[in-house]
Design an enzyme around this catalytic site. Sequence first.
Site, PDB file in Angstrom:
ATOM      1  N   GLY A  45       0.838  -1.189   0.000  1.00  0.00           N
ATOM      2  CA  GLY A  45       0.000   0.000   0.000  1.00  0.00           C
ATOM      3  C   GLY A  45       0.873   1.238   0.000  1.00  0.00           C
ATOM      4  O   GLY A  45       1.983   1.214   0.545  1.00  0.00           O
ATOM      5  N   GLN A  50       2.891   9.932   1.196  1.00  0.00           N
ATOM      6  CA  GLN A  50       4.167   9.223   1.302  1.00  0.00           C
ATOM      7  C   GLN A  50       5.102   9.556   0.135  1.00  0.00           C
ATOM      8  O   GLN A  50       6.300   9.316   0.208  1.00  0.00           O
ATOM      9  CB  GLN A  50       3.938   7.705   1.361  1.00  0.00           C
ATOM     10  CG  GLN A  50       3.255   7.272   2.658  1.00  0.00           C
ATOM     11  CD  GLN A  50       3.097   5.772   2.698  1.00  0.00           C
ATOM     12  OE1 GLN A  50       2.154   5.228   2.136  1.00  0.00           O
ATOM     13  NE2 GLN A  50       4.022   5.085   3.353  1.00  0.00           N
ATOM     14  N   CYS A  93       5.386  -0.090   7.522  1.00  0.00           N
ATOM     15  CA  CYS A  93       5.048   1.117   6.770  1.00  0.00           C
ATOM     16  C   CYS A  93       6.269   1.504   5.948  1.00  0.00           C
ATOM     17  O   CYS A  93       7.372   1.544   6.487  1.00  0.00           O
ATOM     18  CB  CYS A  93       4.665   2.239   7.735  1.00  0.00           C
ATOM     19  SG  CYS A  93       4.256   3.784   6.889  1.00  0.00           S
ATOM     20  N   LEU A  94       6.058   1.783   4.668  1.00  0.00           N
ATOM     21  CA  LEU A  94       7.193   2.140   3.807  1.00  0.00           C
ATOM     22  C   LEU A  94       7.859   3.437   4.268  1.00  0.00           C
ATOM     23  O   LEU A  94       9.006   3.685   3.931  1.00  0.00           O
ATOM     24  CB  LEU A  94       6.738   2.274   2.348  1.00  0.00           C
ATOM     25  CG  LEU A  94       6.235   0.975   1.693  1.00  0.00           C
ATOM     26  CD1 LEU A  94       5.718   1.264   0.290  1.00  0.00           C
ATOM     27  CD2 LEU A  94       7.335  -0.079   1.658  1.00  0.00           C
ATOM     28  N   HIS A 135      -4.888   1.572   7.359  1.00  0.00           N
ATOM     29  CA  HIS A 135      -3.524   2.101   7.481  1.00  0.00           C
ATOM     30  C   HIS A 135      -3.312   3.241   6.470  1.00  0.00           C
ATOM     31  O   HIS A 135      -2.828   4.319   6.827  1.00  0.00           O
ATOM     32  CB  HIS A 135      -2.521   0.959   7.239  1.00  0.00           C
ATOM     33  CG  HIS A 135      -1.090   1.386   7.266  1.00  0.00           C
ATOM     34  ND1 HIS A 135      -0.208   0.984   8.246  1.00  0.00           N
ATOM     35  CD2 HIS A 135      -0.381   2.171   6.424  1.00  0.00           C
ATOM     36  CE1 HIS A 135       0.981   1.526   7.997  1.00  0.00           C
ATOM     37  NE2 HIS A 135       0.914   2.239   6.890  1.00  0.00           N
ATOM     38  N   HIS A 139      -2.981   7.655   6.691  1.00  0.00           N
ATOM     39  CA  HIS A 139      -2.001   8.558   6.068  1.00  0.00           C
ATOM     40  C   HIS A 139      -2.680   9.809   5.513  1.00  0.00           C
ATOM     41  O   HIS A 139      -2.126  10.897   5.567  1.00  0.00           O
ATOM     42  CB  HIS A 139      -1.264   7.847   4.925  1.00  0.00           C
ATOM     43  CG  HIS A 139      -0.117   6.980   5.372  1.00  0.00           C
ATOM     44  ND1 HIS A 139       0.958   7.474   6.089  1.00  0.00           N
ATOM     45  CD2 HIS A 139       0.147   5.660   5.175  1.00  0.00           C
ATOM     46  CE1 HIS A 139       1.825   6.497   6.319  1.00  0.00           C
ATOM     47  NE2 HIS A 139       1.356   5.375   5.792  1.00  0.00           N
TER      48      HIS A 139
HETATM   49 ZN    ZN Z   1       2.246   3.541   5.955  1.00  0.00          ZN
END
Ligand code: ZN
Length: 169
Positions: A45, A50, A93-94, A135, A139
């Site tokens: 995701g 991000q 989480c990236l 999630h 963000h």
């Molecule tokens: Zn994340």
Amino acid sequence: MSVLSILKWPDKRLATPCIPVAEGEDLATLIADMLDTMYDAPGRGLAGPQVGVLKRLFVMDVDWKTGPRNPLVMVNPEILWRSEDSQPGEEGCLSIPGVMTEVSRPTQVRLRWRDATGATQERDFDGFAARCIQHEYDHLDGRVTFDHLDEEARTAAEDRYRLHKDQDA
Ligand code: ZN
């Protein structure tokens, strides 16, 4: 198509609530790039903020690590309903590489969104998809996994993250 760079916590943009995508806005390049970036990471995701785009959209694919690619594009998503029962689960989480955080979330959600073609969709999700949606949705509201923790757990998680970052550097 290109792989974008992923912002890392505590970048302020990850704590900023996003604005809705405007009607008729051409997202084709951004969506293609976000999918490239997610698959390259590799992740399941990725939300607009991000990659520094403070707009309400995310991409996800909860299947591709174990089967064929099945990308979903969620533009201006709205969680219409959350189940009463919740379950804890470990989330990566990236933007917080190297740290898994335990977050308790409702096990089912109903989501309405616009897809990549602009069509409105509505569906119930459960299992990992429900967790992933919540999630990514966080963000869009400027929230990360750490924001779900109490003070003690948060301090410990942030310490683990800093340690991991220092080892990587
Ligand atoms: Zn994340």
